[in-house]
Design a protein around this motif. Structure first.
Motif, PDB file in Angstrom:
ATOM      1  N   CYS A 285       6.700  -5.006  -3.601  1.00 15.91           N
ATOM      2  CA  CYS A 285       5.438  -5.300  -2.905  1.00 15.91           C
ATOM      3  C   CYS A 285       5.447  -6.686  -2.275  1.00 15.91           C
TER       4      CYS A 285
ATOM      5  N   PRO B  57      10.704   2.543 -10.764  1.00 18.08           N
ATOM      6  CA  PRO B  57       9.618   2.319 -11.727  1.00 18.08           C
ATOM      7  C   PRO B  57      10.109   2.022 -13.137  1.00 18.08           C
TER       8      PRO B  57
ATOM      9  N   ALA C  75      -0.762   4.991 -12.245  1.00 14.95           N
ATOM     10  CA  ALA C  75      -0.157   3.698 -12.578  1.00 14.95           C
ATOM     11  C   ALA C  75       0.800   3.254 -11.471  1.00 14.95           C
ATOM     12  N   VAL C  76       1.630   4.182 -10.991  1.00 17.19           N
ATOM     13  CA  VAL C  76       2.565   3.857  -9.916  1.00 17.19           C
ATOM     14  C   VAL C  76       1.815   3.528  -8.633  1.00 17.19           C
TER      15      VAL C  76
ATOM     16  N   GLY D 236      -0.153  -2.756  -3.610  1.00 17.40           N
ATOM     17  CA  GLY D 236       0.219  -4.111  -3.202  1.00 17.40           C
ATOM     18  C   GLY D 236       1.028  -4.151  -1.926  1.00 17.40           C
TER      19      GLY D 236
ATOM     20  N   THR E  65      11.950  -4.307  -9.259  1.00 20.79           N
ATOM     21  CA  THR E  65      10.800  -3.532  -9.725  1.00 20.79           C
ATOM     22  C   THR E  65       9.914  -3.144  -8.543  1.00 20.79           C
ATOM     23  N   LEU E  66       8.985  -2.231  -8.789  1.00 21.00           N
ATOM     24  CA  LEU E  66       8.038  -1.855  -7.741  1.00 21.00           C
ATOM     25  C   LEU E  66       7.161  -3.051  -7.366  1.00 21.00           C
ATOM     26  N   ALA E  67       6.803  -3.870  -8.347  1.00 19.38           N
ATOM     27  CA  ALA E  67       5.993  -5.053  -8.058  1.00 19.38           C
ATOM     28  C   ALA E  67       6.760  -6.026  -7.171  1.00 19.38           C
TER      29      ALA E  67
ATOM     30  N   GLU F 151      -1.171   2.443  -8.228  1.00 16.24           N
ATOM     31  CA  GLU F 151      -1.898   1.181  -8.334  1.00 16.24           C
ATOM     32  C   GLU F 151      -0.984   0.011  -8.002  1.00 16.24           C
ATOM     33  N   VAL F 152       0.247   0.062  -8.492  1.00 12.59           N
ATOM     34  CA  VAL F 152       1.210  -0.993  -8.152  1.00 12.59           C
ATOM     35  C   VAL F 152       1.500  -0.984  -6.655  1.00 12.59           C
ATOM     36  N   LEU F 153       1.693   0.214  -6.091  1.00 14.47           N
ATOM     37  CA  LEU F 153       2.076   0.315  -4.685  1.00 14.47           C
ATOM     38  C   LEU F 153       0.938  -0.065  -3.743  1.00 14.47           C
TER      39      LEU F 153
END
Length: 221
Positions: free
Chosen positions: A60, A38, A81-82, A88, A55-57, A84-86
Motif C-alpha cells: 500500500c 497476505p 480483513a484483506v 490503503g 506484506t500487503l501493508a 481493509e488492508v487494501l
C-alpha cells in the motif's frame, strides 16, 4: 522505487511471475520488485509455493502495484480483513494495475466505478456483475489505473508501469529482452500498439531561446 505484485493463495503463476520477470529487467539500486502476500507463503493453482517478499501493508506504500489473478480472487474480495488492508491503495499517489481476476479486487475497492476494465473470459461475468464495463481488448488504462485480460497480457502491464516510472526506452528494452527470437520487433510493435494510447502525452520540447537582439554599433565621430 518499489513495485509490488499482490499474490494470493491459488495464484496464477503466469500472471504474477511473468510480470515479476519483465519488471526486473530494469536494473538499479532504486528499483525493487516484490511479491506481496497476505501470509508467509502462498501456493499457486498448480502447486508452486513462493515465499512472501513484502506484506500487503507494504504494498500500500509502494510506487506501483499489480493485483495478480488466481482461482480464489472472489474469496479475496469477500475477506474483510484483506480488503481493509487494501483500502490503503490509492491511485492518486500510486500506479495501480490489475491482471485478469485482479479486476474484481479493484471493483471491490470502488476503483472501477467509472472506468471500464479488461479481464479474462472466465472472470468477465463476475466483473460485469460487479457493475463494471468489460472491454474486448487485452489492455486499458485511465489515469493511474490499468487492467489487462489474458495471462500473456501481463507484459503489457509491466511495460506500462516501466514506461510510467522509467520511460519508454526502458520499457521497450524490457519487452525486447523477453520477446521470442525472430519476432522481437513484431512483438514490441504489437505491445506498443496496445499500450501507447494509454500513456500520458510526452511533454512538449521547450522552445529554443530567442537570440538576443542585434545592437547597432555606435557611430565613430
Amino acid at each position: 522505487m518499489h513495485i509490488a505484485i499482490l499474490t494470493f493463495e491459488g495464484y496464477n503463476e503466469l500472471d504474477s511471475l511473468i510480470a515479476l520477470g519483465v519488471l526486473n529487467r530494469v536494473k538499479g539500486d532504486d528499483w525493487r520488485v516484490t511479491i506481496a502476500t497476505p501470509g508467509a507463503k502462498v501456493t499457486s493453482m498448480n502447486g508452486v509455493v513462493i515465499e512472501q517478499m513484502s506484506t500487503l501493508a507494504e504494498a500500500c506504500a509502494a510506487d506501483a502495484v499489480i493485483v495478480g489473478s488466481g482461482i480464489a480472487t472472489r474469496e479475496v474480495v469477500e475477506d474483510p480483513a484483506v480488503m481493509e488492508v487494501l483500502r490503503g491503495l490509492d491511485p492518486a499517489r500510486q500506479l495501480i494495475a490489475a491482471q485478469c481476476s485482479g479486476a474484481l479486487v479493484l471493483a471491490g475497492l470502488g476503483m472501477l466505478d467509472d472506468i471500464p476494465a479488461c479481464t479474462d473470459l472466465t472472470t468477465k461475468p463476475w466483473v460485469v456483475a460487479a457493475g463494471v464495463e468489460v472491454l474486448d481488448q487485452p489492455f486499458y488504462a485511465q489515469g493511474g489505473i490499468a487492467t489487462a485480460g489474458g495471462c500473456l497480457a501481463s507484459p503489457y502491464l509491466a511495460a506500462w508501469i516501466i514506461a510510467r516510472l522509467k520511460g519508454r526506452d526502458a520499457a521497450e528494452d524490457a519487452l525486447r529482452y523477453v520477446a521470442p527470437v525472430g519476432e522481437k520487433e513484431e512483438y514490441v510493435e504489437r505491445a506498443w500498439r496496445n499500450i501507447t494510447p494509454y500513456l500520458p502525452a510526452p511533454a512538449p520540447a521547450p522552445a529554443p531561446a530567442a537570440a538576443p537582439a542585434a545592437t547597432e554599433a555606435p557611430a565613430l565621430v
